[in-house]
Design a protein around this motif. Structure first.
Motif, short mmCIF file in Angstrom:
data_model
loop_
_atom_site.label_atom_id
_atom_site.label_comp_id
_atom_site.label_asym_id
_atom_site.label_seq_id
_atom_site.Cartn_x
_atom_site.Cartn_y
_atom_site.Cartn_z
N PHE A 1 0.82 -1.21 0.00
CA PHE A 1 0.00 0.00 0.00
C PHE A 1 0.86 1.26 0.00
CE2 PHE A 1 -3.59 -2.75 1.38
CZ PHE A 1 -4.54 -2.29 0.48
N ARG A 2 2.02 1.21 0.63
CA ARG A 2 2.91 2.38 0.60
C ARG A 2 3.46 2.60 -0.81
NH1 ARG A 2 4.22 4.09 5.83
NH2 ARG A 2 3.44 2.67 7.43
N GLN A 3 3.75 1.53 -1.52
CA GLN A 3 4.24 1.67 -2.88
C GLN A 3 3.14 2.19 -3.81
OE1 GLN A 3 6.37 -1.76 -4.35
NE2 GLN A 3 7.65 -1.90 -2.53
N VAL A 4 1.90 1.75 -3.58
CA VAL A 4 0.76 2.29 -4.34
C VAL A 4 0.66 3.79 -4.13
CG1 VAL A 4 -1.76 2.32 -4.50
CG2 VAL A 4 -0.55 0.14 -4.40
N ARG A 5 0.77 4.22 -2.89
CA ARG A 5 0.73 5.66 -2.59
C ARG A 5 1.80 6.41 -3.37
NH1 ARG A 5 3.28 7.10 2.90
NH2 ARG A 5 5.04 6.55 1.55
N ASP A 6 3.02 5.90 -3.35
CA ASP A 6 4.12 6.59 -4.02
C ASP A 6 3.88 6.67 -5.53
OD1 ASP A 6 5.29 6.82 -1.55
OD2 ASP A 6 6.72 5.17 -1.85
N MET A 7 3.35 5.60 -6.12
CA MET A 7 3.09 5.60 -7.56
C MET A 7 2.01 6.61 -7.92
SD MET A 7 3.22 1.49 -8.38
CE MET A 7 2.81 1.69 -10.12
N VAL A 8 0.95 6.71 -7.11
CA VAL A 8 -0.14 7.64 -7.40
C VAL A 8 0.34 9.09 -7.23
CG1 VAL A 8 -2.43 8.42 -6.69
CG2 VAL A 8 -1.93 5.98 -6.85
N LEU A 9 1.10 9.34 -6.20
CA LEU A 9 1.65 10.69 -6.02
C LEU A 9 2.49 11.10 -7.24
CD1 LEU A 9 2.71 10.60 -2.26
CD2 LEU A 9 1.13 12.25 -3.29
#
Length: 501
Positions: A231-239
């Motif tokens: 989920f942290r990597q998803v956040r970074d990709m969306v940002l």
């Protein structure tokens, strides 16, 4: 010494089991696009739902896909999913469509909603609380993911709440006005993921899918990626994709056990329960470094992860009892009851350190004060037996078992049922004992399943009859209510446990 009924002891194991693959992972994926109310249609939500459904199926989930469902169908499917989820290790709901906050409560909107007031929203939508209730009885982990607009899309008539300021952008959002949902507060072991932080909007995307769905589908398929880091990597990709305009956010807590959504081999395979001591050893060194950084930033789950990772004697490269205890101490001091419980077990058994049963009891009681089920059940067992210098106190034991059973601790449900069956709980009878036994079976306790199947005579004939009636109530059993646990009853118990045939 007072006699008390046979009690199923909570076996003091340092390592908890992780979820296994197959139909024990259930997902309900919902995409709403063709809204009947003018101006509310969305472009990519159904595409997103199909993308996520396909990704989940590819990693071993049993997926139910709903597209453009009216309220009645959505409610019916949620009820069906809730029942199926009771025997799932993991239950996941993904919703792409319009979401709205009304008077502090979050609602997800079906396509047939015709809304002109707050009361209309409440009557014609499904609340986030209902979504959470639908996954609430999954055995290990519960996840609700909302790729919704988190705004008031119906105009000024709904008394929108104060809205967060949004950056200027030409990209379409899943909204017709700015706004945001309220931050949820899910129960322990439940994670709610918003495509954008509360008070912000989620972009619909300029291509075929939203930025959040694209990132989520990509990351969830990565084998060996622990779910919190996913989920942290998803956040970074969306940002990155949105120029820092949209920041996904998670609320609630994951269990302190490792879980790999795509498994460790890309096919959804999880670590078997009997290999649970090796669970954290499956985390690659690069992810261990990420957990270290998160722990340094104060993330208590990462502290627990490191504590368990470094206290596994089968992993000599990482084995470091003092460092492990240090991480658990930090998490316990931060108020994390799971860390208190883990530290208590270490001190009780002298694992990597000297035994200290007095401090272990103190930590068990602190964790129990936060209704942590394992601690409540252990204390019930200790008081029932008079262990560690405690007086043998059956009423206190019953109180602890009841509290643990009411937070769905599997062994505690059995223990409390045994006390009821023995006539030691005033005001409770065979039907109550049967209800707790049924819930323990549905919750997936193999030990309870084995005991009820192999030693039904531990319970009175009246309790056995009441359990047969409970199994019949949910269409698992169609035989005579006679207290005889023959093949028909045995098959019903297997079905209730989640074993087909």
């Amino acid at each position: 010494m007072r006699a008390f009924p046979a009690i199923l002891a909570f076996v003091l194991m340092l390592w908890g089991a992780v979820a296994q693959a197959g139909s024990d992972r259930q997902a309900l994926v919902i995409g709403m696009a063709k809204y009947q109310q003018e101006g509310l249609a969305l472009e990519n939500t159904v595409n997103d739902a199909k993308l996520i459904a396909g990704s989940l199926q590819g990693i071993g989930f049993d997926v139910t896909l709903l597209v453009d469902s009216p309220l009645a169908e959505l409610q019916a499917k949620l009820a069906e999913f809730s029942f199926k989820s009771e025997t799932a290790d993991l239950a996941l709901i993904y919703f792409a469509g319009h979401g709205i906050e009304v008077q502090g409560e979050n609602f997800l909107v079906p396509v047939d909603a015709k809304v002109g007031s707050n009361r209309d929203v409440q009557a014609q939508s499904v609340s986030l609380k209902q979504f959470l209730a639908s996954v609430d009885r999954a055995r290990k982990m519960r996840i609700v993911i909302l790729d919704a607009c988190r705004n008031n899309p119906f105009g000024d008539g709904l008394e929108p709440v104060a809205q967060a300021e949004e950056p200027a952008t030409d990209e379409a959002t899943r909204s017709s006005a700015g706004g945001g949902m309220a931050a949820p507060s899910p129960d322990r072991g439940t994670l709610v993921a918003f495509a954008a932080r509360d008070g912000a909007v989620a972009f619909d995307g300029n291509g075929g899918n939203s930025p959040f769905a694209t990132a989520l589908a990509d990351r969830m398929k990565q084998p060996g990626l622990e779910i919190s880091l996913m989920f942290r990597q998803v956040r970074d990709m969306v940002l990155k994709e949105t120029g820092n305009f949209q920041e996904p956010h998670t609320y609630g807590s994951l269990p302190g056990e490792p879980f790999f959504l795509a498994g460790t081999d890309g096919a959804g395979t999880q670590i078997a329960a009997e290999d649970v001591q090796l669970a954290w050893a499956e985390v690659p060194p690069g992810q261990e470094e990420q957990f270290k950084r998160l722990a340094d930033d104060g993330d208590t789950r990462s502290m627990i992860a490191l504590g368990r990772m470094w206290l596994n004697p089968q992993d000599q490269k990482r084995y470091n009892p003092q460092a492990a205890i240090g991480q658990l101490e930090r998490a316990a001091n931060a108020g994390e009851p799971e860390a208190m419980f883990e530290l208590a077990r270490i001190l009780e058994l002298g694992l990597g350190t000297e035994k200290d049963t007095a401090r272990a009891l103190e930590l068990y009681k602190k964790a129990a004060d936060q209704n942590f089920g394992d601690a409540l059940n252990n204390l019930g067992f200790f008081y029932a037996r008079g262990d560690y210098g405690l007086p043998q106190d059956v009423p206190t034991a019953i109180s602890y078992f009841e509290r643990a059973a009411n937070v769905r601790h599997r062994e505690a449900m059995y223990n409390y049922a045994a006390m009821i069956n023995a006539g030691q709980v005033p005001g409770k009878g065979p039907a109550d004992a049967a209800n707790y036994l049924y819930d323990a079976i549905r919750a997936g306790s193999k030990r309870v399943f084995d005991l009820v199947s192999q030693r039904p005579d531990v319970f009175s004939a009246d309790t056995r009859k009441a359990l047969q009636a409970k199994l019949a109530e949910y269409d698992f059993y169609a035989g005579t209510i006679d207290g005889d646990f023959g093949e028909g009853t045995q098959k019903a118990i297997r079905l209730a446990y989640g074993i087909s045939g």
